[in-house]
Enzyme design. Structure first.
Site, PDB file in Angstrom:
ATOM      1  N   GLY A 103       0.802  -1.226  -0.153  1.00 22.44           N
ATOM      2  CA  GLY A 103       0.029   0.161   0.014  1.00 22.44           C
ATOM      3  C   GLY A 103       0.776   1.301   0.067  1.00 22.44           C
ATOM      4  N   GLY A 105       0.756   5.665   1.035  1.00 25.33           N
ATOM      5  CA  GLY A 105      -0.212   6.746   1.525  1.00 25.33           C
ATOM      6  C   GLY A 105       0.331   8.186   1.329  1.00 25.33           C
ATOM      7  CB  THR A 107       5.073  10.582   3.187  1.00 22.01           C
ATOM      8  OG1 THR A 107       4.511  11.966   3.701  1.00 22.01           O
ATOM      9  CG2 THR A 107       6.696  11.018   3.001  1.00 22.01           C
ATOM     10  CE  LYS A 108       5.642   6.807   5.989  1.00 25.92           C
ATOM     11  NZ  LYS A 108       6.088   6.348   7.353  1.00 25.92           N
ATOM     12  CB  VAL A 110       4.394  -0.100   2.809  1.00 23.80           C
ATOM     13  CG1 VAL A 110       5.002  -1.145   3.665  1.00 23.80           C
ATOM     14  CG2 VAL A 110       4.469   1.104   3.695  1.00 23.80           C
ATOM     15  CE  LYS A 124       6.368   1.984   7.312  1.00 26.01           C
ATOM     16  NZ  LYS A 124       5.969   2.778   8.682  1.00 26.01           N
ATOM     17  CG  ASP A 236      -2.121  10.108  10.545  1.00 23.63           C
ATOM     18  OD1 ASP A 236      -3.330  10.192  10.628  1.00 23.63           O
ATOM     19  OD2 ASP A 236      -1.858   9.776   9.260  1.00 23.63           O
TER      20      ASP A 236
END
Length: 457
Positions: A103, A105, A107-108, A110, A124, A236
Site C-alpha cells: 500500500g 499513503g 509520503t511513503k 510499503v 518503506k 496521525d
C-alpha cells in the site's frame, strides 16, 4: 502511512528486478505532474553551470533546512545512535525477492519482500508520486528537492525507531541510505512485517482478544508518555497506523510522531480540540501545555479503540469496571497512569476468576468421565467462539463451563481442553451430542445428567 493503507492495492506481485519498473513508473508519474506545472516552475531551465542541477527555490530550501534541523535535534535527543536497531543494509536489500506492494499513503510506499537468508520484511521508501511530493511539485517544481523533503520524514521515522524499543512498536531491521546524488536522498527502511488491523474482524473476535488489543495499546501509550525522548504524541492516530504481528498490536507509522509539546503563554492557548469535544488544559511555568501529548493519545485511543472493542460481550461482572474506564478516558479524567492501573485491575479480576459472582453450583448437574475426551468436529455455533466449526469458549474453570452449558439449550456435554488463551485460561468445547469417546488420561468429559438418562455410558 500504515501497511494497512486504505487504498492498498493487493496482489501486485513483483520480482526483485521489477523494483526498477516501480522506479520508472514513479518517474513517469512525476513527469506527468511536471507537465501540469507552468513552464517556469518545472525545475528545468538553463540556470547554473551546464550539466549541474538548477538551484532550488528559496521556499523549498527553507523547508529542507527546517526538516534537517528537526532531524538533527531528534538525533541529538536520541543520543546520536546510528543504525542501532538492525543489521540489514543495502547489500541485503539488493538480494530481496518476491517483492509485492502492500500500500501507499501521503509520503511513503510499503512493500513486502523475502530476505535471501529467510524471513520477510516490510520495505518503506518515499512515494515519488505521493501527495506530499505532488504538492511540493506544485509549489516549487523541483522533483529531486521534493523527494528529498519527503525523505526527511522517513529518516525521522528511522531515527525514532532506532531509539524507541517497545513490544508495541514495530522493529527496525535496517536501512539502505544514499545521499550521493545531491539534492536527492534515497532511503529504504527494512522493518518488521505485520498484517493490517481490520476493525470489522476484531469486532467478531472473543472479548478476551479485544481486551488484549486495548491493553497492549494502553501499555504502548504509557511508554510513549514516559519515553527516553520525552512525551511523544502520535499526530496521525488512526487504526490504519497499526498492524498485528503474531497476534500483538504494534504501531507501524512514526513519521508523524512528535516529541514537542505545544508552547503557550496562558491557559487559553492550551485547548485540546477534537471534532466532538474540547478539553481545557493548563499552561505550565515553562510555557508548555501540561500533558497535552499524553492526553491527545489517550482520547484518540478512547474514540478509535476503547468504545468499539471494550464493552461488547464482556463478562457481565466486569462491565461496571469497563464503563468506568470508558467514562474516565472519554472525559480525560484519567491520565495514562490511571488508565493502565484500571486495565490491570480488570485483567487481574478476569485471570483470577474473582469477577465470577457467587451462584448455585452447576457442575452437580453433570456426570464426569475421567480418562476420556470427545472427537472434535463441526457442531452448533456460539458467539464469540474461538472456532468457526463449533462452540469453543474461554473459561476460568469447569464450574464456569458448566454454567455456560446449562445456559445453552443445544449443549449436552463439554470438555475443558488443554489449550490456553493469552491469559492462561483454558478453552472449553461445548457439544450438542455425545460423540465417540477417545481414551485420554489427561481429559475429562462432562455430560448433562438429563442427556445421559437412558444412555449406556
Amino acid at each position: 502511512m500504515a501497511v494497512a493503507a486504505g487504498r492498498a492495492r493487493r496482489g501486485a506481485r513483483l520480482s526483485a528486478a521489477a523494483l526498477l519498473a516501480l522506479a520508472l513508473l514513479a518517474l513517469a508519474l512525476l513527469a506527468l505532474a511536471l507537465l501540469a506545472l507552468p513552464a517556469g516552475r518545472r525545475g528545468g531551465g538553463s540556470e547554473g553551470r551546464p550539466g549541474s542541477p538548477p538551484p532550488l527555490p528559496s521556499g523549498l530550501r527553507e523547508e529542507l533546512r527546517q526538516r534537517r534541523r528537526d532531524l538533527r535535534r531528534l538525533a541529538a535527543a536520541a543520543g546520536g545512535e546510528v543504525a542501532a536497531a538492525g543489521g540489514l543494509g543495502c547489500g541485503d536489500l539488493s538480494l530481496v525477492t518476491g517483492v509485492s506492494v502492500l500500500g501507499w499513503g501521503f509520503t511513503k510506499v510499503v512493500a513486502r519482500a523475502a530476505l535471501a537468508g529467510g524471513g520477510a520484511v516490510a520495505l518503506k521508501s518515499v512515494h515519488g508520486a505521493g501527495r506530499e511530493v505532488r504538492q511540493c511539485l506544485q509549489r516549487y517544481g523541483a522533483p529531486a528537492g521534493c523527494r528529498r523533503l519527503a525523505a526527511y520524514k522517513l529518516l525521522k521515522e528511522v531515527t525514532l525507531l532506532q531509539r524507541l524499543q517497545h513490544p508495541g512498536i514495530v522493529q527496525l531491521h535496517g536501512q539502505c541510505y544514499d545521499d550521493s546524488e545531491d539534492p536527492e536522498i534515497r532511503v529504504t527502511a527494512m522493518m518488521e512485517l505485520g498484517s493490517p488491523l481490520e476493525m470489522i474482524q476484531l469486532l467478531q473476535t472473543p472479548w478476551e482478544e479485544r481486551f488484549k488489543i486495548c491493553l497492549s495499546l494502553v501499555k504502548l501509550l504509557f511508554y510513549l508518555a514516559h519515553s527516553p525522548l520525552g512525551s511523544i504524541v502520535l499526530l496521525d492516530f488512526q487504526p490504519r497506523q497499526f498492524v498485528m504481528v503474531d497476534g500483538n498490536l504494534k504501531v507501524t507509522d512514526m513519521d508523524d510522531a512528535s516529541t514537542e509539546e505545544l508552547s503557550c503563554k496562558e491557559d487559553n492557548d492550551c485547548t485540546l480540540e477534537f471534532p466532538t469535544k474540547s478539553f481545557p488544559l493548563k499552561c505550565s511555568a515553562i510555557g508548555k501545555c501540561e500533558g497535552i501529548n499524553e492526553k491527545k493519545n489517550l482520547f484518540n485511543a478512547y474514540r478509535y479503540f476503547f468504545t468499539y472493542l471494550l464493552p461488547h460481550s464482556a463478562p457481565a461482572a466486569l462491565r461496571p469496571f469497563l464503563s468506568d474506564i470508558l467514562n474516565a478516558t472519554g472525559d480525560l479524567r484519567y491520565g495514562i497512569n490511571e488508565t493502565l492501573e484500571a486495565f490491570e485491575k480488570v485483567l487481574h479480576l478476569y485471570k483470577s476468576g474473582l469477577y465470577l459472582q457467587k451462584r448455585p453450583l452447576h457442575l452437580k448437574d453433570f456426570i464426569s468421565l475421567k480418562g476420556f475426551r470427545t472427537v472434535e468436529g463441526e457442531d452448533y455455533k456460539c458467539w464469540p467462539s474461538y472456532s468457526h466449526l463449533g462452540c469453543l469458549l474461554s473459561v476460568h474453570s469447569a464450574e464456569e463451563a458448566a454454567r455456560i452449558c446449562n445456559s445453552q439449550s443445544q449443549c449436552q456435554s463439554f470438555i475443558v481442553t488443554q489449550r490456553r488463551t493469552w491469559t492462561g485460561r483454558p478453552l472449553a468445547l461445548f457439544q450438542s451430542s455425545l460423540t465417540d469417546l477417545i481414551p485420554d488420561a489427561n481429559a475429562v468429559v462432562y455430560i448433562k445428567r438429563s442427556a445421559s438418562s437412558g444412555e449406556r455410558l
